[in-house]
Write a protein that holds these residues in place. Structure first.
Motif, PDB file in Angstrom:
ATOM      1  N   GLU A  12       0.908  -1.141  -0.033  1.00 34.18           N
ATOM      2  CA  GLU A  12      -0.110  -0.019  -0.058  1.00 34.18           C
ATOM      3  C   GLU A  12       0.882   1.413   0.050  1.00 34.18           C
ATOM      4  OE1 GLU A  12      -2.822   2.353   3.072  1.00 34.18           O
ATOM      5  OE2 GLU A  12      -3.018   0.176   2.829  1.00 34.18           O
ATOM      6  N   ALA A  13       1.592   1.283   0.800  1.00 33.97           N
ATOM      7  CA  ALA A  13       2.632   2.575   1.004  1.00 33.97           C
ATOM      8  C   ALA A  13       3.469   2.663  -0.362  1.00 33.97           C
ATOM      9  CB  ALA A  13       3.713   2.415   2.099  1.00 33.97           C
ATOM     10  N   ASN A  14       3.988   1.550  -1.021  1.00 32.17           N
ATOM     11  CA  ASN A  14       4.599   1.732  -2.331  1.00 32.17           C
ATOM     12  C   ASN A  14       3.635   2.377  -3.403  1.00 32.17           C
ATOM     13  OD1 ASN A  14       7.019   1.369  -3.923  1.00 32.17           O
ATOM     14  ND2 ASN A  14       5.817  -0.684  -4.945  1.00 32.17           N
ATOM     15  N   GLU A  15       2.558   1.839  -3.510  1.00 27.36           N
ATOM     16  CA  GLU A  15       1.183   2.307  -4.351  1.00 27.36           C
ATOM     17  C   GLU A  15       0.918   3.834  -4.341  1.00 27.36           C
ATOM     18  OE1 GLU A  15      -1.862  -0.254  -4.079  1.00 27.36           O
ATOM     19  OE2 GLU A  15      -1.030  -2.053  -4.754  1.00 27.36           O
ATOM     20  N   ARG A  16       1.147   4.230  -2.855  1.00 23.55           N
ATOM     21  CA  ARG A  16       0.895   5.473  -2.496  1.00 23.55           C
ATOM     22  C   ARG A  16       2.083   6.584  -3.127  1.00 23.55           C
ATOM     23  NH1 ARG A  16      -0.582   6.225   3.526  1.00 23.55           N
ATOM     24  NH2 ARG A  16      -0.534   8.564   2.915  1.00 23.55           N
ATOM     25  N   ILE A  17       3.126   5.871  -2.877  1.00 27.33           N
ATOM     26  CA  ILE A  17       4.404   6.610  -3.301  1.00 27.33           C
ATOM     27  C   ILE A  17       4.541   6.879  -4.924  1.00 27.33           C
ATOM     28  CG2 ILE A  17       6.945   6.397  -3.754  1.00 27.33           C
ATOM     29  CD1 ILE A  17       6.917   5.460  -0.756  1.00 27.33           C
ATOM     30  N   ARG A  18       4.115   5.574  -5.644  1.00 28.57           N
ATOM     31  CA  ARG A  18       4.045   5.623  -7.040  1.00 28.57           C
ATOM     32  C   ARG A  18       3.171   6.712  -7.631  1.00 28.57           C
ATOM     33  NH1 ARG A  18       6.611   1.559  -9.782  1.00 28.57           N
ATOM     34  NH2 ARG A  18       7.565  -0.173  -8.359  1.00 28.57           N
ATOM     35  N   ALA A  22       4.036   9.982  -9.780  1.00 25.98           N
ATOM     36  CA  ALA A  22       3.285   9.965 -11.025  1.00 25.98           C
ATOM     37  C   ALA A  22       2.426  11.306 -11.218  1.00 25.98           C
ATOM     38  CB  ALA A  22       2.546   8.643 -11.244  1.00 25.98           C
ATOM     39  N   ALA A  23       1.829  11.856 -10.329  1.00 26.97           N
ATOM     40  CA  ALA A  23       0.963  12.950 -10.562  1.00 26.97           C
ATOM     41  C   ALA A  23       2.112  14.148 -10.741  1.00 26.97           C
ATOM     42  CB  ALA A  23       0.307  13.182  -9.302  1.00 26.97           C
ATOM     43  N   ALA A  28      10.329  18.952 -10.472  1.00 28.47           N
ATOM     44  CA  ALA A  28      10.987  19.177  -9.168  1.00 28.47           C
ATOM     45  C   ALA A  28       9.752  19.109  -8.002  1.00 28.47           C
ATOM     46  CB  ALA A  28      11.848  20.073  -8.754  1.00 28.47           C
ATOM     47  N   LEU A  29       9.751  18.475  -6.947  1.00 27.02           N
ATOM     48  CA  LEU A  29       8.900  18.709  -5.904  1.00 27.02           C
ATOM     49  C   LEU A  29       8.931  20.140  -5.287  1.00 27.02           C
ATOM     50  CD1 LEU A  29       9.123  15.130  -3.921  1.00 27.02           C
ATOM     51  CD2 LEU A  29       7.497  15.882  -5.723  1.00 27.02           C
ATOM     52  N   TRP A  30       8.026  20.547  -4.949  1.00 25.73           N
ATOM     53  CA  TRP A  30       8.134  21.840  -3.944  1.00 25.73           C
ATOM     54  C   TRP A  30       8.199  21.396  -2.613  1.00 25.73           C
ATOM     55  CZ3 TRP A  30       2.356  22.866  -6.316  1.00 25.73           C
ATOM     56  CH2 TRP A  30       2.623  23.197  -7.829  1.00 25.73           C
ATOM     57  N   PRO A  31       8.625  22.383  -1.747  1.00 27.10           N
ATOM     58  CA  PRO A  31       9.215  21.978  -0.502  1.00 27.10           C
ATOM     59  C   PRO A  31       7.973  21.349   0.342  1.00 27.10           C
ATOM     60  CG  PRO A  31       9.793  24.090  -1.027  1.00 27.10           C
ATOM     61  CD  PRO A  31       8.866  23.870  -2.089  1.00 27.10           C
ATOM     62  N   GLU A  32       6.786  21.629   0.204  1.00 30.01           N
ATOM     63  CA  GLU A  32       5.649  21.039   1.006  1.00 30.01           C
ATOM     64  C   GLU A  32       5.437  19.556   0.370  1.00 30.01           C
ATOM     65  OE1 GLU A  32       3.515  23.499  -1.979  1.00 30.01           O
ATOM     66  OE2 GLU A  32       5.424  23.819  -0.660  1.00 30.01           O
ATOM     67  N   GLU A  33       5.710  19.502  -0.791  1.00 29.76           N
ATOM     68  CA  GLU A  33       5.513  17.928  -1.441  1.00 29.76           C
ATOM     69  C   GLU A  33       6.551  17.228  -0.948  1.00 29.76           C
ATOM     70  OE1 GLU A  33       3.140  18.852  -5.748  1.00 29.76           O
ATOM     71  OE2 GLU A  33       5.449  19.319  -5.543  1.00 29.76           O
ATOM     72  N   GLN A  34       7.944  17.697  -0.985  1.00 28.50           N
ATOM     73  CA  GLN A  34       9.102  16.979  -0.393  1.00 28.50           C
ATOM     74  C   GLN A  34       8.799  16.678   0.943  1.00 28.50           C
ATOM     75  OE1 GLN A  34      11.655  16.241  -2.260  1.00 28.50           O
ATOM     76  NE2 GLN A  34      12.369  14.978  -0.670  1.00 28.50           N
ATOM     77  N   ALA A  35       8.450  17.465   1.635  1.00 30.04           N
ATOM     78  CA  ALA A  35       7.969  16.818   3.126  1.00 30.04           C
ATOM     79  C   ALA A  35       6.846  15.754   3.181  1.00 30.04           C
ATOM     80  CB  ALA A  35       7.477  18.107   3.979  1.00 30.04           C
ATOM     81  N   GLU A  36       5.961  15.918   2.299  1.00 32.00           N
ATOM     82  CA  GLU A  36       5.008  14.691   2.068  1.00 32.00           C
ATOM     83  C   GLU A  36       5.513  13.627   1.620  1.00 32.00           C
ATOM     84  OE1 GLU A  36       0.474  13.633   0.017  1.00 32.00           O
ATOM     85  OE2 GLU A  36       1.469  15.825   0.102  1.00 32.00           O
ATOM     86  N   GLN A  39       7.172  11.973   4.204  1.00 30.68           N
ATOM     87  CA  GLN A  39       6.574  11.034   5.322  1.00 30.68           C
ATOM     88  C   GLN A  39       6.133   9.692   4.458  1.00 30.68           C
ATOM     89  OE1 GLN A  39       3.273  14.177   5.757  1.00 30.68           O
ATOM     90  NE2 GLN A  39       4.209  14.681   7.970  1.00 30.68           N
ATOM     91  N   LEU A  40       5.846   9.814   3.336  1.00 28.65           N
ATOM     92  CA  LEU A  40       5.596   8.438   2.747  1.00 28.65           C
ATOM     93  C   LEU A  40       6.694   7.625   2.718  1.00 28.65           C
ATOM     94  CD1 LEU A  40       3.573  10.043  -0.398  1.00 28.65           C
ATOM     95  CD2 LEU A  40       2.428   8.670   1.347  1.00 28.65           C
ATOM     96  N   LEU A  41       7.884   8.116   2.493  1.00 26.18           N
ATOM     97  CA  LEU A  41       9.145   7.200   2.569  1.00 26.18           C
ATOM     98  C   LEU A  41       9.178   6.522   3.907  1.00 26.18           C
ATOM     99  CD1 LEU A  41      11.559   8.979   0.561  1.00 26.18           C
ATOM    100  CD2 LEU A  41      10.436   6.857  -0.282  1.00 26.18           C
ATOM    101  N   ALA A  42       8.932   7.246   5.049  1.00 27.65           N
ATOM    102  CA  ALA A  42       9.092   6.785   6.570  1.00 27.65           C
ATOM    103  C   ALA A  42       8.015   5.752   6.684  1.00 27.65           C
ATOM    104  CB  ALA A  42       8.721   8.224   7.473  1.00 27.65           C
TER     105      ALA A  42
END
Length: 55
Positions: A12-18, A22-23, A28-36, A39-42
């Motif tokens: 489930e976590a892997n699917e959420r990260i993908r 993909a979106a 590049a990720l914005w700073p708030e996206e990098q934080a999210e 969290q997904l990686l954690a």
């Protein structure tokens, strides 16, 4: 290759990260996206340390 048991939480976590990445493909990720993303990686990292195959 030998099939490997993967906890449902890891899948489930892997699917959420993908889906998350993909979106945002192509930029590049914005700073708030990098934080999210971190969290997904954690969540993913914690899920792979759930113990041995229960089967």
């Amino acid at each position: 290759m030998t099939p490997t048991w993967v906890p449902e939480a890891t899948t489930e976590a892997n699917e959420r990260i993908r889906a998350f990445m993909a979106a945002r493909a192509g930029r590049a990720l914005w700073p708030e996206e990098q934080a999210e993303y971190e969290q997904l990686l954690a969540v993913w990292a914690a899920s792979i340390h759930t113990g041995p195959d229960p089967r």
